[in-house]
Write a protein that holds these residues in place. Structure first.
Motif, mmCIF file in Angstrom:
data_model
loop_
_atom_site.group_PDB
_atom_site.id
_atom_site.type_symbol
_atom_site.label_atom_id
_atom_site.label_comp_id
_atom_site.label_asym_id
_atom_site.label_seq_id
_atom_site.Cartn_x
_atom_site.Cartn_y
_atom_site.Cartn_z
ATOM 1 N N MET A 1 0.489 -1.354 0.434
ATOM 2 C CA MET A 1 -0.245 -0.007 0.283
ATOM 3 C C MET A 1 0.954 1.275 -0.079
ATOM 4 O O MET A 1 2.393 1.371 0.771
ATOM 5 C CB MET A 1 -0.780 -0.085 0.700
ATOM 6 N N ASP A 2 1.115 2.218 -0.632
ATOM 7 C CA ASP A 2 1.109 3.634 -0.957
ATOM 8 C C ASP A 2 0.029 4.070 -0.496
ATOM 9 O O ASP A 2 -0.977 4.463 -0.983
ATOM 10 C CB ASP A 2 1.952 3.387 -2.150
ATOM 11 N N ARG A 3 1.103 5.456 -0.054
ATOM 12 C CA ARG A 3 0.068 6.173 0.694
ATOM 13 C C ARG A 3 0.577 7.455 -0.615
ATOM 14 O O ARG A 3 1.718 8.514 -0.680
ATOM 15 C CB ARG A 3 0.759 7.130 1.890
ATOM 16 N N TYR A 4 -0.380 8.591 -0.944
ATOM 17 C CA TYR A 4 -0.449 9.993 -1.841
ATOM 18 C C TYR A 4 -1.240 10.781 -0.866
ATOM 19 O O TYR A 4 -1.947 11.063 -1.232
ATOM 20 C CB TYR A 4 -1.064 9.613 -3.241
ATOM 21 N N SER A 5 -0.561 11.428 -0.012
ATOM 22 C CA SER A 5 -1.344 12.888 -0.044
ATOM 23 C C SER A 5 -2.573 12.322 0.800
ATOM 24 O O SER A 5 -2.025 11.278 2.105
ATOM 25 C CB SER A 5 -1.404 14.112 -0.360
ATOM 26 N N ASP A 6 -4.238 12.673 1.525
ATOM 27 C CA ASP A 6 -5.098 12.667 1.393
ATOM 28 C C ASP A 6 -5.474 11.143 1.044
ATOM 29 O O ASP A 6 -6.887 10.130 1.339
ATOM 30 C CB ASP A 6 -6.398 12.978 1.744
ATOM 31 N N TYR A 7 -4.344 10.331 -0.055
ATOM 32 C CA TYR A 7 -5.150 9.129 -0.829
ATOM 33 C C TYR A 7 -4.262 7.745 -0.926
ATOM 34 O O TYR A 7 -3.434 8.048 0.304
ATOM 35 C CB TYR A 7 -5.827 8.978 -1.735
ATOM 36 N N CYS A 8 -4.289 6.907 -0.427
ATOM 37 C CA CYS A 8 -3.662 5.625 -0.276
ATOM 38 C C CYS A 8 -4.670 4.098 -1.632
ATOM 39 O O CYS A 8 -5.065 4.384 -1.998
ATOM 40 C CB CYS A 8 -4.630 4.604 1.276
ATOM 41 N N ALA A 9 -3.384 3.581 -2.636
ATOM 42 C CA ALA A 9 -3.521 2.546 -3.714
ATOM 43 C C ALA A 9 -2.933 1.411 -2.928
ATOM 44 O O ALA A 9 -2.264 1.628 -2.330
ATOM 45 C CB ALA A 9 -2.257 3.362 -4.568
ATOM 46 N N VAL A 10 -3.920 0.571 -3.062
ATOM 47 C CA VAL A 10 -3.706 -0.548 -2.591
ATOM 48 C C VAL A 10 -2.868 -2.168 -3.787
ATOM 49 O O VAL A 10 -3.608 -2.192 -4.838
ATOM 50 C CB VAL A 10 -4.591 -1.143 -2.229
ATOM 51 N N PHE A 11 -1.911 -2.190 -3.775
ATOM 52 C CA PHE A 11 -1.041 -2.391 -5.226
ATOM 53 C C PHE A 11 -1.319 -4.392 -4.027
ATOM 54 O O PHE A 11 -0.547 -4.355 -3.034
ATOM 55 C CB PHE A 11 0.453 -2.170 -5.052
ATOM 56 N N ASP A 12 -1.377 -4.872 -5.043
ATOM 57 C CA ASP A 12 -1.759 -6.547 -5.004
ATOM 58 C C ASP A 12 -1.302 -7.543 -6.306
ATOM 59 O O ASP A 12 -2.269 -6.810 -7.557
ATOM 60 C CB ASP A 12 -2.333 -6.582 -4.586
ATOM 61 N N THR A 13 0.017 -7.882 -6.693
ATOM 62 C CA THR A 13 -0.039 -8.799 -7.549
ATOM 63 C C THR A 13 -1.087 -9.400 -7.686
ATOM 64 O O THR A 13 -0.672 -10.083 -9.049
ATOM 65 C CB THR A 13 1.599 -9.475 -7.211
ATOM 66 N N GLY A 14 -1.753 -9.960 -7.139
ATOM 67 C CA GLY A 14 -2.863 -11.231 -7.285
ATOM 68 C C GLY A 14 -3.654 -10.149 -7.853
ATOM 69 O O GLY A 14 -4.978 -10.769 -8.833
ATOM 70 N N ARG A 15 -4.202 -9.185 -8.538
ATOM 71 C CA ARG A 15 -5.214 -8.087 -8.449
ATOM 72 C C ARG A 15 -4.340 -7.695 -10.286
ATOM 73 O O ARG A 15 -3.612 -7.121 -10.503
ATOM 74 C CB ARG A 15 -5.685 -7.182 -8.307
ATOM 75 N N GLU A 16 -5.080 -7.607 -11.329
ATOM 76 C CA GLU A 16 -4.321 -6.482 -12.547
ATOM 77 C C GLU A 16 -5.081 -4.869 -12.470
ATOM 78 O O GLU A 16 -4.103 -4.505 -13.309
ATOM 79 C CB GLU A 16 -5.406 -7.074 -13.746
ATOM 80 N N THR A 17 -6.245 -4.740 -11.538
ATOM 81 C CA THR A 17 -6.518 -3.133 -10.365
ATOM 82 C C THR A 17 -5.631 -2.842 -9.555
ATOM 83 O O THR A 17 -5.317 -3.391 -9.097
ATOM 84 C CB THR A 17 -8.127 -2.737 -11.131
ATOM 85 N N VAL A 18 -5.980 -1.340 -9.994
ATOM 86 C CA VAL A 18 -4.862 -0.797 -7.983
ATOM 87 C C VAL A 18 -6.329 -0.021 -8.177
ATOM 88 O O VAL A 18 -6.686 0.839 -8.325
ATOM 89 C CB VAL A 18 -4.334 -0.019 -8.526
ATOM 90 N N PRO A 19 -7.091 -0.127 -6.872
ATOM 91 C CA PRO A 19 -7.865 0.516 -6.132
ATOM 92 C C PRO A 19 -7.506 2.114 -4.920
ATOM 93 O O PRO A 19 -6.034 0.863 -4.656
ATOM 94 C CB PRO A 19 -8.220 -0.643 -4.646
ATOM 95 N N VAL A 20 -7.829 2.921 -5.194
ATOM 96 C CA VAL A 20 -7.564 4.380 -4.581
ATOM 97 C C VAL A 20 -8.709 4.708 -3.540
ATOM 98 O O VAL A 20 -9.576 4.299 -4.028
ATOM 99 C CB VAL A 20 -7.166 4.315 -5.381
ATOM 100 N N PHE A 21 -7.884 4.641 -2.422
ATOM 101 C CA PHE A 21 -8.856 5.704 -1.445
ATOM 102 C C PHE A 21 -8.453 5.954 -0.740
ATOM 103 O O PHE A 21 -7.766 6.658 -0.507
ATOM 104 C CB PHE A 21 -9.214 4.156 0.014
ATOM 105 N N ALA A 22 -9.531 7.535 -0.511
ATOM 106 C CA ALA A 22 -9.452 9.042 0.145
ATOM 107 C C ALA A 22 -8.960 7.605 1.760
ATOM 108 O O ALA A 22 -8.411 6.601 2.177
ATOM 109 C CB ALA A 22 -10.690 9.512 0.778
ATOM 110 N N ALA A 23 -8.202 8.785 2.810
ATOM 111 C CA ALA A 23 -7.406 7.634 4.068
ATOM 112 C C ALA A 23 -7.901 7.213 4.850
ATOM 113 O O ALA A 23 -7.129 6.093 5.809
ATOM 114 C CB ALA A 23 -6.622 9.280 4.326
ATOM 115 N N PHE A 24 -9.530 8.378 4.851
ATOM 116 C CA PHE A 24 -9.977 7.413 5.937
ATOM 117 C C PHE A 24 -11.574 6.818 4.799
ATOM 118 O O PHE A 24 -12.135 6.104 5.803
ATOM 119 C CB PHE A 24 -11.393 8.560 6.222
ATOM 120 N N GLY A 25 -11.106 5.548 3.719
ATOM 121 C CA GLY A 25 -11.712 4.673 3.440
ATOM 122 C C GLY A 25 -12.804 4.698 3.098
ATOM 123 O O GLY A 25 -12.975 4.012 1.955
#
Length: 63
Positions: A1-25
């Motif tokens: 998981m990486d943090r981009y200011s007030d957002y988080c991106a979850v990297f998972d090698t088992g997925r083809e896409t990257v979900p992006v969330f605000a820091a509070f979910g």
């Protein structure tokens, strides 16, 4: 998981896409690769007038 200011991106090698969330979910979107992470963040910021409110936070404040 990486943090981009007030957002988080979850990297998972088992997925083809990257979900992006605000820091509070709050869901911001999903992208095909890490180079496109700024897109859902920009869209969410525009929809919310350049601000977001962390409604789930006990110390909610506008950023």
């Amino acid at each position: 998981m990486d943090r981009y200011s007030d957002y988080c991106a979850v990297f998972d090698t088992g997925r083809e896409t990257v979900p992006v969330f605000a820091a509070f979910g709050q869901w911001a979107g999903e992208v095909d690769n890490s180079d496109a992470i700024a897109t859902p963040i920009d869209i969410r910021e525009r929809v919310n007038g350049g601000r977001w409110m962390a409604a789930t936070s006990p110390t909610a404040r506008e950023v």
